[in-house]
Design an enzyme around this catalytic site. Structure first.
Site, PDB file in Angstrom:
ATOM      1  N   GLU A   1       0.379  -1.324   0.248  1.00  0.00           N
ATOM      2  CA  GLU A   1      -0.138   0.106   0.090  1.00  0.00           C
ATOM      3  C   GLU A   1       0.936   1.175   0.186  1.00  0.00           C
ATOM      4  O   GLU A   1       0.290   2.483  -0.738  1.00  0.00           O
ATOM      5  CB  GLU A   1      -1.223  -0.148   0.993  1.00  0.00           C
ATOM      6  CG  GLU A   1      -2.230  -1.284   1.366  1.00  0.00           C
ATOM      7  CD  GLU A   1      -1.497  -2.208   1.555  1.00  0.00           C
ATOM      8  OE1 GLU A   1      -0.265  -2.774   1.960  1.00  0.00           O
ATOM      9  OE2 GLU A   1      -2.711  -3.249   0.785  1.00  0.00           O
TER      10      GLU A   1
ATOM     11  N   HIS B   1     -11.764  -5.773   7.849  1.00  0.00           N
ATOM     12  CA  HIS B   1     -11.808  -6.032   7.392  1.00  0.00           C
ATOM     13  C   HIS B   1     -13.879  -5.245   7.214  1.00  0.00           C
ATOM     14  O   HIS B   1     -14.456  -5.132   6.445  1.00  0.00           O
ATOM     15  CB  HIS B   1     -13.144  -7.095   6.166  1.00  0.00           C
ATOM     16  CG  HIS B   1     -11.892  -7.616   5.389  1.00  0.00           C
ATOM     17  ND1 HIS B   1     -10.601  -8.304   6.278  1.00  0.00           N
ATOM     18  CD2 HIS B   1     -11.488  -8.249   4.709  1.00  0.00           C
ATOM     19  CE1 HIS B   1     -10.027  -9.277   5.446  1.00  0.00           C
ATOM     20  NE2 HIS B   1     -10.483  -8.923   4.366  1.00  0.00           N
TER      21      HIS B   1
END
Lengths: 371, 323
Positions: free
Chosen positions: B59, B128
C-alpha cells in the site's frame, strides 16, 4: 576497507594516489570527462558544506546535515545526469544540488526555518529534500512510471529519452518503502537508477545493523543489476551512473549503484560521532578523501594551469561570502503562508481560522502603546 | 439509469478517464479481476494496462508511486482493497501526500484520489470492517469525502478526481449493492457540501456513508411514533460543511450524530464542539453521539451489537427528546 561476507571490492578508476586504473567493467571515455570541472564542483560543494556548518555554529541555521567526504559520489552522479533527467534527493545531496544548478543559498532555508522547501523542483529537475527516510524512493519510482506513460523511454534518442536518479542512504535500505520501490521498478522495468550512498553510518548505527551483504547485492533479489563503486572516486561514480542512466533511458530498466563512501562529519551538527566511532576510523577515511586524489592526479598530469587552484580558492571564498549574506537575507515567511499553501482550494473552516488569526494579531498591534 | 452504488463509481471512473487521459487507476487486483468488489470491472479492457494498473502488494508503494505520478502530471486514483489495509500506506498519506503542497509553498499539487471501501455490516473477518475516517480527517492537507447513494457515488468520484487537492474517497462497502437512480447531471452539488435528505422539526439526525440509509429508516420509524426528524448526510468529512446542521439545530434544538467509527475522538466530537459554538442558545438537549464502541471491531457475529443500528439511534433520539 571493512570486510563483509562475500564482499566485492568496489570498482575504482582513480586510486587514492591519484593514479588512473582502467577497468573493463566500468568503461569511461576520458575525452568526455571534464576533470578540472569535476574537481571544481567538489571543492565548491565542500565549501558550501563547511560554510553551512559555520553558519550553524554562529546560530544562523538550526541544523545542518554535512556531506563532507561524499563529494566524489555526489558530483560523479550529479554530472552523469542529462538536463531532462529528474533527480530525487534525500536531504544530504548538497553537491548534487550544486551540479544541477540549485542556488546554494536556497539550500539553507529549510535548516534556518524560513521554508520547508526552498527551491522549485521543476527549475533544475531537482526535487525538494525529503526528510522521511526512504519516502522519496517511491516518488521517484512513480515519476519514472509517468515517464513510461509519456513515451519517453527507449526511443533511441538520448537527448529526449528520460531517466530518474534517486538518492538514498544505507539506512534507507531497511525501510519497507525502499524495498517496495525496488519491487515496483523491477517488475515494470522502469527508467530509474537508485544511487545508494553507503556512508556506513545511519546516525550511530553501523552498516552491519542494516545488512549482512553489500548494498549492491540487494539488487540481485529484485532482479536488476547492482554495481558497487568506490564512492570516493568521482570517476567511478560518474562512469557507473552514466552507464546506468543510459540503460534506463534505453528501456533496459533500473540499476542500483552502491557508492561505498564515508561521512567525515557527524550525522548533523546536533550529533556527536565521538560516542559511536573512533578517531582512527575517521583518519583512515580522511586519507581517502575524494578531493585530494583528483588534485594529485591533476597536479601529476599538468592538466591545469598553476593558477587554477588559487583561482578556485578565491571562487570558493566568494561563494561562501555569497551564502553568508544570502542566508542572513532570507526573509521570514509570511504568517499567512501556511494557511494559503495547505490546499489548492482553501476550505471555509481554514479561511475562518486565517481571519481569526489575522484579527488576533491586529488586536495585539492595537494594544501596543506608542513609545 | 438505475444502478448499484458500486456500478455508479465504475461509471464515474470511466467517464473521468474518458474526459482526461491523465487519469489512471492503480491498485491490487483492479485489472483483470476488476477489483475484489468489481468497482473497476471492464476498465482494463477499455483503457489498457498502463491506465488500469495491477499494483504489487504494497500500500505504501501504491500511494507513494501515485505521488510521483502526480508530480509528473498524472491524476492517479488508488484503490486500497479494504479499510484495514490502508495503514501500510498511511506514512505516505500523512507525511508526504498531505504535506507536499504546503512544503513546496503551493508549487506542487498532488491530485491523488485514494478510494477505500470502509465500514462493517458484511459479516467479514478481521480488518475488513473498519472506519478509519478520523485519522485522515484530522490531517491537514487531506480532504475526506464519503458517498451514500449511487447518484452521489457517480458524481463525487468525478469531482474528487478533478480536485487539485488529495482526496480520500470512502466507499460504504455494505451499500455497494444498493440501487438508485443515477443521472449525469451537468450541475452537481459541490463536493464539500452536506445535504438535507429529509426535513423535520423535532430533532436533527446527522449521519454519513453507510449510516445514511439507517438514519432515513430511523426517521420513518420515528414518524410513525409522531416525531419529525430532519436527516442530514454530511458527504464531506474534511472539510466539514455544517452550515445546514447549524440551521437545522437552530430550528429543532436537538442533535444526534451517528457514525460507525469508535466514539471517542470521532467526527461526532468535532460536530458537537462546533454546534455548541454556533448554536449554543438553540440547544434544548446535549448533543448525543451514537457510534461504534471504543474497542477493536468485534467478530462478525457481534457486529450487530457494535454497529449503531435503528434501535440504538432511536434510543438516542428518545433520550434527546426527553430533555
Amino acid at each position: 576497507m571493512p570486510d563483509m561476507p562475500g564482499e566485492e571490492l568496489p570498482l575504482q578508476l582513480l586510486d587514492p594516489s591519484g593514479a588512473l586504473r582502467a577497468d573493463d567493467r566500468l568503461p569511461l571515455d576520458l575525452s568526455t570527462v571534464d576533470l578540472p570541472g569535476l574537481y571544481r564542483d567538489m571543492v565548491l560543494s565542500r565549501r558550501i558544506d563547511t560554510e553551512a556548518i559555520a553558519l550553524q555554529r554562529q546560530g544562523e541555521l538550526g541544523l545542518w546535515p554535512s556531506m563532507s567526504g561524499q563529494e566524489g559520489a555526489q558530483v560523479g552522479a550529479g554530472r552523469a545526469l542529462r538536463e531532462q533527467d529528474m533527480t530525487f534527493p534525500s536531504y544530504r545531496e548538497h553537491a548534487v544540488a550544486w551540479c544541477r544548478g540549485v542556488e546554494p543559498t536556497s539550500l539553507l532555508g529549510l535548516f534556518r526555518g524560513t521554508t520547508l522547501g526552498g527551491w522549485r523542483a521543476e527549475d533544475n529537475n531537482f526535487n525538494l529534500y525529503t526528510l522521511v527516510i526512504g519516502a522519496q524512493t517511491l516518488h521517484a519510482t512513480g515519476y519514472a512510471m509517468g515517464i513510461v506513460r509519456d513515451n519517453l523511454v527507449g526511443n533511441g534518442d538520448n537527448a529526449r529519452d528520460t531517466a530518474v536518479l534517486c538518492f538514498h542512504g544505507d539506512g534507507a535500505l531497511s525501510e519497507g518503502e525502499t524495498n517496495e520501490a525496488y519491487v515496483w521498478a523491477a517488475t515494470q522495468n522502469l527508467p530509474i537508477v537508485f544511487f545508494c550512498q553507503n556512508n556506513q553510518w545511519a546516525i550511530s548505527a553501523p552498516y552491519s545493523t542494516q545488512s549482512r551483504v553489500p548494498a549492491a547485492r540487494r539488487a540481485d533479489g529484485f532482479g536488476f543489476p547492482g554495481v558497487r563503486v568506490d564512492g570516493n572516486d568521482v570517476l567511478a561514480c560518474l562512469a557507473a551512473t552514466r552507464q546506468a542512466l543510459d540503460a534506463a533511458r534505453r528501456g533496459d530498466g533500473p540499476t542500483l549503484i552502491e557508492a561505498y563512501t564515508y561521512r567525515l562529519n557527524p550525522h548533523t551538527t546536533s550529533d556527536d560521532a565521538g560516542r559511536y566511532r573512533s578517531p582512527a576510523e575517521d583518519e583512515v577515511w580522511r586519507e581517502r578523501d575524494p578531493i585530494t586524489r583528483l588534485r594529485l592526479h591533476l597536479e601529476s598530469t599538468g592538466a591545469v594551469s598553476e593558477t587554477f587552484f588559487t583561482d578556485l580558492d578565491d571562487d570558493a571564498q566568494r561563494l561562501a561570502e555569497r551564502m553568508r549574506a544570502g542566508c542572513r537575507a532570507l526573509p521570514d515567511p509570511d504568517p499567512d503562508s501556511p494557511f494559503l499553501h495547505t490546499y489548492a482550494e482553501m476550505p471555509d473552516t481554514l479561511r475562518a481560522q486565517l481571519a481569526e488569526h489575522r484579527d488576533f494579531i491586529a488586536s495585539l498591534d492595537a494594544q501596543e502603546v506608542p513609545a | 439509469m438505475i444502478t448499484t452504488l458500486a456500478k455508479a463509481i465504475n461509471e464515474g471512473l470511466r467517464d473521468a478517464m474518458r474526459r482526461d487521459d491523465k487519469v489512471m487507476l492503480l491498485g491490487q487486483d483492479i485489472g483483470q479481476l476488476g477489483g475484489v468488489f468489481r468497482v473497476t470491472d471492464g476498465l482494463r479492457k477499455e483503457f489498457g494496462e498502463l491506465r488500469v494498473m495491477d499494483a504489487p502488494l504494497g500500500e505504501a508503494g501504491i500511494v507513494g508511486t501515485a505521488i510521483g505520478l502526480a508530480m509528473r502530471g498524472y491524476r492517479p486514483v488508488c484503490e486500497i482493497q479494504f479499510d484495514g489495509f490502508v495503514f501500510p500506506g498511511v506514512n505516505q498519506m500523512i507525511t508526504q501526500l498531505a504535506k507536499y503542497r504546503h512544503r513546496s509553498g503551493g508549487e506542487i499539487s498532488l491530485p491523488v484520489v485514494i478510494r477505500v471501501p470502509y465500514g462493517g455490516g458484511i459479516g467479514a473477518i478481521e480488518h475488513h470492517s473498519e472506519s478509519p475516517e478520523s485519522y485522515f480527517a484530522h490531517t491537514p492537507g487531506l480532504k475526506v469525502v464519503t458517498c451514500a447513494s449511487p447518484q452521489d457515488a457517480y458524481q463525487m468520484i468525478g469531482q474528487a478526481i478533478a480536485s487539485d487537492d488529495p482526496v480520500i474517497f470512502l466507499e460504504p462497502k455494505r451499500r455497494y449493492w444498493e440501487k438508485g437512480d443515477v443521472e449525469r447531471s451537468p450541475d452537481p452539488a459541490p463536493l464539500h457540501a452536506a445535504r438535507v435528505l429529509r426535513t423535520g422539526d423535532d430533532l436533527t439526525l446527522v449521519a454519513y456513508g453507510p449510516l445514511v440509509k439507517t438514519a432515513l429508516e430511523c426517521a420513518e420509524v420515528a414518524a410513525e411514533e409522531g416525531h419529525s426528524l430532519e436527516v442530514i448526510d454530511l458527504r464531506s468529512l474534511a472539510p466539514l460543511d455544517l452550515t445546514a446542521v447549524f440551521a437545522s439545530v437552530r430550528r429543532t434544538g436537538r442533535l444526534v450524530v451517528a457514525h460507525e467509527a469508535s466514539l471517542s475522538h470521532g467526527l461526532g466530537a468535532e460536530i458537537a464542539a462546533r454546534v455548541q459554538d454556533h448554536a449554543f442558545y438553540s440547544l434544548e438537549a446535549p448533543v448525543i453521539r451514537v457510534a461504534g464502541y471504543d474497542t477493536p471491531y468485534p467478530p462478525s457475529r457481534l457486529e450487530e451489537h457494535w454497529l449503531p443500528g435503528v434501535e440504538r439511534i432511536l434510543d438516542a433520539v428518545d433520550r434527546s427528546l426527553a430533555y
